[in-house]
Write an enzyme that holds these catalytic residues in place. Structure first.
Site, mmCIF file in Angstrom:
data_model
loop_
_atom_site.group_PDB
_atom_site.id
_atom_site.type_symbol
_atom_site.label_atom_id
_atom_site.label_comp_id
_atom_site.label_asym_id
_atom_site.label_seq_id
_atom_site.Cartn_x
_atom_site.Cartn_y
_atom_site.Cartn_z
ATOM 1 N N GLU A 41 4.493 -2.341 -8.590
ATOM 2 C CA GLU A 41 4.648 -1.316 -7.562
ATOM 3 C C GLU A 41 6.060 -1.393 -6.976
ATOM 4 O O GLU A 41 6.637 -2.479 -6.846
ATOM 5 C CB GLU A 41 3.616 -1.534 -6.456
ATOM 6 C CG GLU A 41 3.633 -0.449 -5.379
ATOM 7 C CD GLU A 41 2.641 -0.687 -4.257
ATOM 8 O OE1 GLU A 41 2.210 0.292 -3.626
ATOM 9 O OE2 GLU A 41 2.286 -1.867 -4.008
ATOM 10 N N LYS A 114 -1.254 6.812 -5.776
ATOM 11 C CA LYS A 114 -1.963 5.785 -4.997
ATOM 12 C C LYS A 114 -2.825 6.418 -3.912
ATOM 13 O O LYS A 114 -2.345 7.193 -3.093
ATOM 14 C CB LYS A 114 -0.950 4.828 -4.374
ATOM 15 C CG LYS A 114 -1.588 3.656 -3.628
ATOM 16 C CD LYS A 114 -0.512 2.728 -3.079
ATOM 17 C CE LYS A 114 -1.100 1.534 -2.361
ATOM 18 N NZ LYS A 114 -0.053 0.641 -1.805
ATOM 19 N N CYS A 154 -2.132 -1.831 -5.944
ATOM 20 C CA CYS A 154 -2.051 -2.707 -4.778
ATOM 21 C C CYS A 154 -3.280 -2.631 -3.859
ATOM 22 O O CYS A 154 -4.326 -3.169 -4.187
ATOM 23 C CB CYS A 154 -0.759 -2.404 -4.018
ATOM 24 S SG CYS A 154 -0.199 -3.754 -2.925
#
Length: 265
Positions: A41, A114, A154
């Site tokens: 990321e 995301k 994440c």
């Protein structure tokens, strides 16, 4: 057998510098036999402030970050999962934090924005991704030669319902920039849980070290098998970890403990 690799970086505020590092590390992973490689990321930029990435946001299909990823996939004949990069959103002050996947011919194969945005307050640490990022709204997967690959980023790791929505995957990827505080507490146990409950491999490519902006990321990029065993790991610093996806082992885990078939909800 399929060899996969995760790249760990300590990205800087300089996009060109980060591209140069990624180019070298992708080449290293490919030279080691990896046919699927994942970047972490925020690999193109970890700015001095969260708003720095907005200035480097690219339009879909255009810009030096995307050009590098397409070229690298084509040059090495690999599936390249481009960690995340900032893409222009419909809000001029915020970006999409996006994973783009490229086929071995360099053509785009998949996109995932995301979905879950990190927020954390503890002592001197304070993070609020929603200030600079627009959340995604769709689950992301793609079909690789060895099976389905699920895309997550994440903080998504804390939301198991996202992984169930992907369907049965052979591999789940988790590009990340976990903080050292939360990573030390939860990173490995969450990754192993996702592998165990979804009975698949998990490949996590992380930021790992002290960045120029003062932030410390946890690192510990790793490959985990469907039984929850860590097969490869890099604690901190820049580097590459790799390992094999064993289709026979994956099938044996699902046959001996058919938990996915026993689901009631």
């Amino acid at each position: 057998m399929t060899t996969v690799a995760a790249i760990q970086m300590v990205s800087t505020p300089d996009v060109a510098e980060n591209i140069a590092s990624a180019r070298r590390l992708v080449a290293e992973a490919a030279a080691g036999g990896a046919t699927l490689v994942s970047l972490p990321e925020y690999w193109p930029i970890m700015g001095m402030s969260d708003t720095d990435k907005v200035a480097h946001a690219e339009q879909v299909g255009d810009g030096p970050i995307q050009q590098f990823m397409a070229d690298a996939a084509r040059e090495h004949g690999i599936w390249l999962i481009g960690g995340t990069l900032p893409l222009v959103s419909n809000d001029a002050a915020r970006v999409m934090n996006t994973t783009l996947v490229y086929q071995p011919d360099g053509e785009p194969a998949a996109r995932y924005d995301k979905m879950h945005l990190f927020g954390f307050e503890k002592g001197d640490e304070s993070y609020n991704e929603s200030r600079t990022i627009v959340p995604g709204a769709a689950v992301g997967t793609f079909e690789a030669p060895f099976g389905r690959v699920g895309l997550s980023v994440c903080y998504d790791l804390r939301f198991p319902e996202l992984y169930r929505a992907m369907g049965e995957c052979a591999l789940i990827v988790v590009p990340a920039a976990f903080t050292h505080t939360t990573g030390l507490a939860h990173w490995e146990v969450l990754l192993r849980a996702r592998a165990i409950e979804n009975q698949c491999y998990v490949l996590a490519s992380a930021q790992g070290g002290r960045h120029q902006n003062g932030r410390r990321t946890y690192g510990h990029s790793m490959l985990i098998d469907p039984w929850g065993e860590v097969k490869a790991q890099l604690a901190e610093g820049e580097g590459v970890i790799s390992g094999e996806l064993d289709a026979d082992f994956l099938a044996s885990v699902r046959e001996s403990l058919p938990a996915l078939k026993h689901r009631r909800l």
